[in-house]
Design a protein around this motif. Sequence first.
Motif, PDB file in Angstrom:
ATOM      1  N   VAL A  96       0.821  -1.199   0.000  1.00 56.63           N
ATOM      2  CA  VAL A  96       0.000   0.000   0.000  1.00 56.63           C
ATOM      3  C   VAL A  96       0.858   1.253   0.000  1.00 56.63           C
ATOM      4  O   VAL A  96       0.494   2.281  -0.537  1.00 56.63           O
ATOM      5  CB  VAL A  96      -0.944  -0.013   1.226  1.00 56.63           C
ATOM      6  CG1 VAL A  96      -1.728   1.280   1.299  1.00 56.63           C
ATOM      7  CG2 VAL A  96      -1.864  -1.205   1.157  1.00 56.63           C
ATOM      8  N   ALA A 155       2.488   1.978  -6.632  1.00 58.50           N
ATOM      9  CA  ALA A 155       1.230   1.576  -6.001  1.00 58.50           C
ATOM     10  C   ALA A 155       0.078   1.641  -6.998  1.00 58.50           C
ATOM     11  O   ALA A 155      -0.782   0.757  -7.029  1.00 58.50           O
ATOM     12  CB  ALA A 155       0.945   2.472  -4.799  1.00 58.50           C
ATOM     13  N   GLU A 156       0.067   2.700  -7.813  1.00 58.59           N
ATOM     14  CA  GLU A 156      -1.008   2.836  -8.804  1.00 58.59           C
ATOM     15  C   GLU A 156      -0.949   1.711  -9.836  1.00 58.59           C
ATOM     16  O   GLU A 156      -1.982   1.179 -10.265  1.00 58.59           O
ATOM     17  CB  GLU A 156      -0.913   4.193  -9.502  1.00 58.59           C
ATOM     18  CG  GLU A 156      -1.247   5.386  -8.622  1.00 58.59           C
ATOM     19  CD  GLU A 156      -0.108   5.773  -7.682  1.00 58.59           C
ATOM     20  OE1 GLU A 156       0.973   5.151  -7.761  1.00 58.59           O
ATOM     21  OE2 GLU A 156      -0.319   6.696  -6.873  1.00 58.59           O
ATOM     22  N   GLU A 201      -2.199  -1.422  -8.241  1.00 58.37           N
ATOM     23  CA  GLU A 201      -3.659  -1.365  -8.119  1.00 58.37           C
ATOM     24  C   GLU A 201      -4.329  -1.644  -9.462  1.00 58.37           C
ATOM     25  O   GLU A 201      -5.336  -2.349  -9.542  1.00 58.37           O
ATOM     26  CB  GLU A 201      -4.092   0.000  -7.586  1.00 58.37           C
ATOM     27  CG  GLU A 201      -5.609   0.092  -7.390  1.00 58.37           C
ATOM     28  CD  GLU A 201      -6.043   1.461  -6.900  1.00 58.37           C
ATOM     29  OE1 GLU A 201      -7.110   1.932  -7.347  1.00 58.37           O
ATOM     30  OE2 GLU A 201      -5.310   2.064  -6.085  1.00 58.37           O
ATOM     31  N   LEU A 239      -4.176  -5.243 -10.124  1.00 58.87           N
ATOM     32  CA  LEU A 239      -5.115  -5.954  -9.255  1.00 58.87           C
ATOM     33  C   LEU A 239      -6.543  -5.824  -9.769  1.00 58.87           C
ATOM     34  O   LEU A 239      -7.313  -6.800  -9.736  1.00 58.87           O
ATOM     35  CB  LEU A 239      -5.004  -5.406  -7.831  1.00 58.87           C
ATOM     36  CG  LEU A 239      -5.801  -6.129  -6.748  1.00 58.87           C
ATOM     37  CD1 LEU A 239      -5.488  -7.621  -6.741  1.00 58.87           C
ATOM     38  CD2 LEU A 239      -5.503  -5.514  -5.389  1.00 58.87           C
ATOM     39  N   ARG A 240      -6.891  -4.648 -10.250  1.00 56.32           N
ATOM     40  CA  ARG A 240      -8.241  -4.463 -10.803  1.00 56.32           C
ATOM     41  C   ARG A 240      -8.457  -5.390 -12.005  1.00 56.32           C
ATOM     42  O   ARG A 240      -9.515  -6.001 -12.156  1.00 56.32           O
ATOM     43  CB  ARG A 240      -8.460  -3.000 -11.203  1.00 56.32           C
ATOM     44  CG  ARG A 240      -8.594  -2.063 -10.020  1.00 56.32           C
ATOM     45  CD  ARG A 240      -8.854  -0.631 -10.445  1.00 56.32           C
ATOM     46  NE  ARG A 240      -8.962   0.262  -9.298  1.00 56.32           N
ATOM     47  CZ  ARG A 240     -10.057   0.421  -8.551  1.00 56.32           C
ATOM     48  NH1 ARG A 240     -11.165  -0.245  -8.881  1.00 56.32           N
ATOM     49  NH2 ARG A 240     -10.063   1.242  -7.526  1.00 56.32           N
ATOM     50  N   PRO A 270      -0.728  -9.315  -7.215  1.00 53.50           N
ATOM     51  CA  PRO A 270      -2.040  -9.271  -7.874  1.00 53.50           C
ATOM     52  C   PRO A 270      -2.433 -10.614  -8.490  1.00 53.50           C
ATOM     53  O   PRO A 270      -3.613 -11.003  -8.405  1.00 53.50           O
ATOM     54  CB  PRO A 270      -1.849  -8.194  -8.949  1.00 53.50           C
ATOM     55  CG  PRO A 270      -0.840  -7.257  -8.354  1.00 53.50           C
ATOM     56  CD  PRO A 270       0.113  -8.168  -7.611  1.00 53.50           C
ATOM     57  N   LEU A 291     -10.143  -6.627  -0.188  1.00 49.74           N
ATOM     58  CA  LEU A 291      -9.970  -5.757  -1.357  1.00 49.74           C
ATOM     59  C   LEU A 291     -10.546  -4.371  -1.086  1.00 49.74           C
ATOM     60  O   LEU A 291      -9.942  -3.343  -1.446  1.00 49.74           O
ATOM     61  CB  LEU A 291     -10.657  -6.377  -2.581  1.00 49.74           C
ATOM     62  CG  LEU A 291      -9.979  -7.593  -3.204  1.00 49.74           C
ATOM     63  CD1 LEU A 291     -10.886  -8.225  -4.252  1.00 49.74           C
ATOM     64  CD2 LEU A 291      -8.644  -7.204  -3.834  1.00 49.74           C
ATOM     65  N   ARG A 292     -11.683  -4.362  -0.431  1.00 50.08           N
ATOM     66  CA  ARG A 292     -12.314  -3.063  -0.132  1.00 50.08           C
ATOM     67  C   ARG A 292     -11.512  -2.287   0.913  1.00 50.08           C
ATOM     68  O   ARG A 292     -11.274  -1.080   0.754  1.00 50.08           O
ATOM     69  CB  ARG A 292     -13.741  -3.317   0.367  1.00 50.08           C
ATOM     70  CG  ARG A 292     -14.578  -2.030   0.494  1.00 50.08           C
ATOM     71  CD  ARG A 292     -15.994  -2.337   0.942  1.00 50.08           C
ATOM     72  NE  ARG A 292     -16.692  -3.150  -0.051  1.00 50.08           N
ATOM     73  CZ  ARG A 292     -17.001  -4.441   0.130  1.00 50.08           C
ATOM     74  NH1 ARG A 292     -16.676  -5.064   1.247  1.00 50.08           N
ATOM     75  NH2 ARG A 292     -17.635  -5.107  -0.812  1.00 50.08           N
ATOM     76  N   ARG A 304      -8.243  -2.720   1.916  1.00 49.00           N
ATOM     77  CA  ARG A 304      -6.841  -2.432   1.593  1.00 49.00           C
ATOM     78  C   ARG A 304      -6.671  -1.572   0.348  1.00 49.00           C
ATOM     79  O   ARG A 304      -5.729  -0.770   0.260  1.00 49.00           O
ATOM     80  CB  ARG A 304      -6.067  -3.743   1.409  1.00 49.00           C
ATOM     81  CG  ARG A 304      -5.829  -4.511   2.710  1.00 49.00           C
ATOM     82  CD  ARG A 304      -5.234  -5.877   2.429  1.00 49.00           C
ATOM     83  NE  ARG A 304      -4.947  -6.613   3.660  1.00 49.00           N
ATOM     84  CZ  ARG A 304      -3.751  -6.692   4.245  1.00 49.00           C
ATOM     85  NH1 ARG A 304      -2.697  -6.102   3.685  1.00 49.00           N
ATOM     86  NH2 ARG A 304      -3.593  -7.366   5.360  1.00 49.00           N
ATOM     87  N   TYR A 305      -7.539  -1.773  -0.644  1.00 46.70           N
ATOM     88  CA  TYR A 305      -7.316  -1.126  -1.942  1.00 46.70           C
ATOM     89  C   TYR A 305      -8.484  -0.279  -2.424  1.00 46.70           C
ATOM     90  O   TYR A 305      -8.394   0.359  -3.476  1.00 46.70           O
ATOM     91  CB  TYR A 305      -7.018  -2.187  -3.011  1.00 46.70           C
ATOM     92  CG  TYR A 305      -5.863  -3.084  -2.656  1.00 46.70           C
ATOM     93  CD1 TYR A 305      -4.549  -2.655  -2.839  1.00 46.70           C
ATOM     94  CD2 TYR A 305      -6.081  -4.345  -2.121  1.00 46.70           C
ATOM     95  CE1 TYR A 305      -3.482  -3.474  -2.494  1.00 46.70           C
ATOM     96  CE2 TYR A 305      -5.025  -5.173  -1.777  1.00 46.70           C
ATOM     97  CZ  TYR A 305      -3.728  -4.731  -1.956  1.00 46.70           C
ATOM     98  OH  TYR A 305      -2.680  -5.537  -1.611  1.00 46.70           O
ATOM     99  N   ILE A 316     -11.229  -1.440  -3.577  1.00 44.73           N
ATOM    100  CA  ILE A 316     -11.726  -2.083  -4.798  1.00 44.73           C
ATOM    101  C   ILE A 316     -12.997  -2.872  -4.491  1.00 44.73           C
ATOM    102  O   ILE A 316     -13.034  -3.676  -3.552  1.00 44.73           O
ATOM    103  CB  ILE A 316     -10.664  -3.018  -5.398  1.00 44.73           C
ATOM    104  CG1 ILE A 316      -9.472  -2.203  -5.903  1.00 44.73           C
ATOM    105  CG2 ILE A 316     -11.251  -3.873  -6.521  1.00 44.73           C
ATOM    106  CD1 ILE A 316      -8.332  -3.058  -6.437  1.00 44.73           C
TER     107      ILE A 316
END
Length: 281
Positions: free
Chosen positions: A2, A9-10, A13, A16-17, A81, A112-113, A115-116, A118
């Motif tokens: 994170v 990080a972006e 992310e 991961l998405r 990811p 996911l919600r 930490r990220y 998402i």
Amino acid sequence: MVDESDGIAEAIEGQLRVAITAAGRVGELIARAREESARRAQAASEQDARELASRFDAEKAAARADLAGVYRAEWWDRATPDQIGGAYTTARAWAGEDVEAVRAEQRIRDELRARYGIDADNAGGDPAAVRDAIERAERTRLQSEEQRRRAATEEIEAAVLLRHAEAADRDAEERRTRAEHTPDVDEQERLLSAAAEHERLADAARSDAQPRYDSAERRALTALQMEQQGIGHQAVAAKMRADVSQAKPATEAVKGKPGRGAKARPNRSRSTQAQRTELGR
């Protein structure tokens, strides 16, 4: 993960998405494919249905083991990811049949919600990247299924050959035993010759069985499954090296060759000479 900076990080992310979006769809594909396999097996025969159900039970148990990590904070701290996506795929694939998979899926969604930020239902992965990920996952799944079928076929063939080898061993031992007790020299020679032929057949059957059991397809399937579980390349390679050096069919691992080691073979020339001496008296 994170706290990464400089765009890392972006990027993670974004990966991961993509992984989560693709994983949800791939999990559904796997579940539908499993249902279709079950229907085909049921239509074919009760035996096929039982064998497939047994295989699915084993796969379900393996899936539970794979999902155990999602309940540990340290797993999430280190997970990539791809590993998170793999866990989500497994959870989605089994959620319709296993309450443990439902629990794991919910835990993944919560993490996911938290930490990220998402939402697994609307992860928003790049559509082109998601399509590529789904295609790769589907190719891997089909490859895995094909390798599983080949490995199963080859192991059945190996088991049949080993049964033939065991029968030939028994025949050879039976003829050697008869040769020890027959007073007829010519009959003894015939029995010993037949025993040698049965031993040759047993050795040939074992020789043919080994490459079927210790096949490239079986090893490739094992390596693929280990990698899908997030096991490192070096660990997989070490497992494969050990597998090559120690591979042995289960029927051979639990016992030695029947007959051969159980009884010493008679000395053919000495037995023959003793019979001739006896007959000449």
